[in-house]
Design an enzyme around this catalytic site. Structure first.
Site: not given
Ligand code: GAR
Length: 217
Positions: A15-16, A68, A94, A96, A110, A112, A177
């Site tokens: 949705s973001n 990773r 994930r 990073l 990002n 949050h 958001e």
């Protein structure tokens, strides 16, 4: 000025991502979403991205096991193929590697669902309610190797109501958001955000107060 080429990284419903795509439909928006990359082939957001004519890539993390660095290198190859300028993590679940984060220093954002540095990690709304927090919200920040840390670009706050449930609170925060992520990406794409030490300056001034930014509902 040419628009910055943005990749949005998702793991779920997106949705973001959809809010960023919607903002970038305006040709005057300084960034265009040219790639949606998911570590999960069944991420709901991939359908939305394709419906909007945006290129999608899947880099499944499972064949990489605990490696990773190799997983991140596979993502980096995709990002380079699509000539990406900025990366937006949008529900990308994930961790990073430091090397990958370093490649994108001050170019990877990002979102949050909490007022960082409070409530890093998962289940933020449940934990905010359990802690009796009076204010809650969301944060857009530059990504650093430490999870849910890094210079804050923008925060939006909501008042926690006495009758709030996890569902009602998360819905109000999600609406925030969807406002602060496109607004933050705009500022970054317009080169109006400077990182000084651990903090961002917007047009040379401190980041605005989260309560002032988002009118209370
Ligand atoms: C959003 O609430 C985002 O803030 C959160 O995952 C959700 C993804 O929803 N991200 C994190 O918790 C990262 N630490 P979406 O796929 O609908 O954008």
């Amino acid at each position: 000025m040419s628009r910055q080429r943005v990749a949005v990284l998702i793991s779920g419903r997106g949705s973001n991502m959809a809010a960023l795509i919607a903002a970038a439909k305006d040709q005057s928006y300084p960034a265009e979403i040219v790639l949606v990359l998911s570590n999960k082939a069944d991420a709901g957001g991939l359908v939305t991205a394709r419906d909007n004519g945006i290129a999608t890539e899947i880099v499944d993390h499972t064949p990489f096991g605990k490696d990773r660095v190799a997983f991140d290198a596979a993502m980096q190859t995709k990002l380079e193929t699509h000539c990406i300028d900025l990366v937006c993590l949008a529900g990308f679940m994930r961790l990073l590697s430091p090397g990958f984060v370093g490649l994108w220093q001050n170019r990877m954002l990002n979102i949050h669902p909490a007022l960082l540095p409070a409530f890093k990690g998962l289940d933020t709304h449940r934990r905010a309610l359990a802690a009796g927090a009076k204010m809650h919200g969301a944060t857009v920040h530059f990504v650093v190797p430490e999870m849910d840390a890094g210079p804050i670009i923008m925060q939006g706050a909501v008042a926690v109501r006495p009758d709030d449930t996890e569902a009602s609170l998360s819905a109000r925060v999600l609406a925030v958001e969807h406002r602060i992520y496109p607004a933050s990406l705009r500022l970054v794409a317009e080169n109006r955000v400077a990182v000084v030490g651990d903090h961002c300056l917007i047009d040379g001034a401190p980041v605005p107060d989260p309560v002032a930014l988002i009118p209370q509902q």
